[in-house]
Design a protein around this motif. Sequence first.
Motif, PDB file in Angstrom:
ATOM      1  N   VAL A 143       0.850  -1.202   0.000  1.00 19.26           N
ATOM      2  CA  VAL A 143       0.000   0.000   0.000  1.00 19.26           C
ATOM      3  C   VAL A 143       0.880   1.244   0.000  1.00 19.26           C
ATOM      4  N   THR A 144       0.346   2.346  -0.537  1.00 17.22           N
ATOM      5  CA  THR A 144       1.105   3.597  -0.455  1.00 17.22           C
ATOM      6  C   THR A 144       0.386   4.545   0.501  1.00 17.22           C
ATOM      7  N   ALA A 145       1.181   5.407   1.119  1.00 23.99           N
ATOM      8  CA  ALA A 145       0.600   6.364   2.069  1.00 23.99           C
ATOM      9  C   ALA A 145      -0.381   7.297   1.354  1.00 23.99           C
ATOM     10  N   ASP A 146      -0.065   7.690   0.130  1.00 28.30           N
ATOM     11  CA  ASP A 146      -0.944   8.621  -0.602  1.00 28.30           C
ATOM     12  C   ASP A 146      -2.319   7.998  -0.858  1.00 28.30           C
ATOM     13  N   ALA A 147      -2.305   6.744  -1.299  1.00 28.11           N
ATOM     14  CA  ALA A 147      -3.583   6.078  -1.598  1.00 28.11           C
ATOM     15  C   ALA A 147      -4.397   5.921  -0.311  1.00 28.11           C
ATOM     16  N   MET A 148      -3.721   5.549   0.758  1.00 27.94           N
ATOM     17  CA  MET A 148      -4.460   5.382   2.021  1.00 27.94           C
ATOM     18  C   MET A 148      -5.034   6.716   2.478  1.00 27.94           C
ATOM     19  N   TYR A 149      -4.233   7.777   2.324  1.00 26.14           N
ATOM     20  CA  TYR A 149      -4.699   9.094   2.769  1.00 26.14           C
ATOM     21  C   TYR A 149      -6.015   9.455   2.055  1.00 26.14           C
ATOM     22  N   ALA A 150      -6.054   9.218   0.739  1.00 24.12           N
ATOM     23  CA  ALA A 150      -7.281   9.544  -0.020  1.00 24.12           C
ATOM     24  C   ALA A 150      -8.465   8.707   0.488  1.00 24.12           C
ATOM     25  N   ASP A 151      -8.203   7.443   0.839  1.00 25.08           N
ATOM     26  CA  ASP A 151      -9.292   6.561   1.301  1.00 25.08           C
ATOM     27  C   ASP A 151      -9.917   7.032   2.608  1.00 25.08           C
ATOM     28  N   LEU A 152      -9.135   7.708   3.436  1.00 19.42           N
ATOM     29  CA  LEU A 152      -9.638   8.092   4.761  1.00 19.42           C
ATOM     30  C   LEU A 152     -10.903   8.945   4.653  1.00 19.42           C
ATOM     31  N   PHE A 153     -11.039   9.644   3.508  1.00 21.94           N
ATOM     32  CA  PHE A 153     -12.180  10.558   3.363  1.00 21.94           C
ATOM     33  C   PHE A 153     -13.484   9.822   3.030  1.00 21.94           C
ATOM     34  N   HIS A 154     -13.384   8.494   2.770  1.00 24.69           N
ATOM     35  CA  HIS A 154     -14.617   7.701   2.589  1.00 24.69           C
ATOM     36  C   HIS A 154     -15.038   7.018   3.890  1.00 24.69           C
ATOM     37  N   ASP A 155     -14.270   7.242   4.956  1.00 24.26           N
ATOM     38  CA  ASP A 155     -14.612   6.615   6.241  1.00 24.26           C
ATOM     39  C   ASP A 155     -15.969   7.164   6.714  1.00 24.26           C
ATOM     40  N   LYS A 156     -16.758   6.292   7.360  1.00 27.49           N
ATOM     41  CA  LYS A 156     -18.084   6.744   7.814  1.00 27.49           C
ATOM     42  C   LYS A 156     -17.981   7.770   8.935  1.00 27.49           C
ATOM     43  N   LYS A 157     -16.843   7.853   9.569  1.00 27.48           N
ATOM     44  CA  LYS A 157     -16.691   8.859  10.632  1.00 27.48           C
ATOM     45  C   LYS A 157     -16.162  10.188  10.081  1.00 27.48           C
ATOM     46  N   THR A 158     -15.969  10.263   8.760  1.00 25.18           N
ATOM     47  CA  THR A 158     -15.568  11.539   8.160  1.00 25.18           C
ATOM     48  C   THR A 158     -16.838  12.332   7.855  1.00 25.18           C
ATOM     49  N   VAL A 159     -16.949  13.511   8.459  1.00 24.51           N
ATOM     50  CA  VAL A 159     -18.150  14.335   8.280  1.00 24.51           C
ATOM     51  C   VAL A 159     -17.708  15.710   7.805  1.00 24.51           C
ATOM     52  N   GLY A 160     -18.334  16.177   6.710  1.00 29.04           N
ATOM     53  CA  GLY A 160     -17.985  17.490   6.163  1.00 29.04           C
ATOM     54  C   GLY A 160     -16.494  17.576   5.838  1.00 29.04           C
TER      55      GLY A 160
END
Length: 361
Positions: free
Chosen positions: A310-327
């Motif tokens: 995995v790359t850090a960049d790809a993981m970073y982008a994925d974090l924004f699809h987490d259900k705890k990400t709001v706004g």
Amino acid sequence: MRKVMVELGARSYPIVIGSGIDNEIISFVRTAGYSAHGMIVTDTNVGPLCADRIAALFTDAGVHTEIVTIPAGEPSKSLAQANDLFTSAIELGLDRQSPIIALGGGVVGDLTGFVAATYMRGVPFLQMPTSLLAQVDSSVGGKVAVNHPLGKNLIGAFYQPDAVFMDLDLLRTLPRREIFSGLGEIIKYGIIYDADFFAWLEEHCADVLALEPTGATHIIARSCEIKANVVRQDEREGGLRRILNFGHTIAHAVEKETGYVRYRHGEAVAIGMAGAAAISVQMGLLAEDDRVRISELIRAMELPLTAGGVTADAMYADLFHDKKTVGGRIHWVLAEGIGRVSIHDDVPEAVIRKILLGLSS
Ligand SMILES: O=C(O)C(=O)C[C@@H](O)[C@H](O)[C@H](O)COP(=O)(O)O
Ligand SMILES: [Zn+2]
């Protein structure tokens, strides 16, 4: 045998934990008021080991069940697979009182629960988890879901089972990795809720890995008690329940970036907890000594601390699809010590990127 209740008013249900619990299953089903036909969903690993035996128990209790077997593995947690199960349910003539039974690990439980929650707008659902991960976590609390190509568990519902039956004899028959990835979630309970439990795990690591029966019953029952206690207070994750997601913000990114096949869920959670602990130190919340204890316990339980492929960049982008990400703000569950966590939406991007870089190998 141990019994833990999930107290949710009229929808309260028992979790039955033990060896030789057939009579418990039969008497529950006999008095549940189900239709005479149901469906057992299992997978290609678990089905051959025990599905016929479980179906015979239901027959003894007056419910004839058809066994439907899906391919083992996370790719089965899909809308396409759910649709195949809807077709089976319709072809079998299941009605609104027909029980649908999940017999397997977390994938079977989450997928089957999603089908039970939506077929005819909801039919009776029973969980019979066979992996440690499913027993200590996914079978309890009513989160059911399938994955979407853009993220894990993005399509789902809260739908509680009528009961959860955990036959500990079944555990020993499964491949070692299938059994032990659940230790990631067990360590999580110690970090988020119970420092004594964490210390017990540190002390009894060898017994745990040997699946010594008294120890196995203790860790499963204590994990279920903690989860039941959290779910009782916040069934639909309005607040407190978010603590059960410790380590999952990064874990879901690791799972997605590795195609849901390289790491078992509990392994990804171990990596995610190592990351969350490191972020907690960077944010001045957690002492470095406690971070080391967390890493050492993960290592001692033979779970990974970093993610290959995995790359850090790809993981970073994925974090924004987490259900705890709001706004657009990621809500991190961070540790303030062993046994205590809190939620933070102010972790700087640079801190996140630094930790993700350290986790990816
Ligand atoms: O039950 C919960 O609540 C949890 O968060 C438990 C997690 O261990 C589990 O993996 C859950 O399915 C993750 O939920 P999600 O909402 O992040 O998909
Ligand atoms: Zn989990």
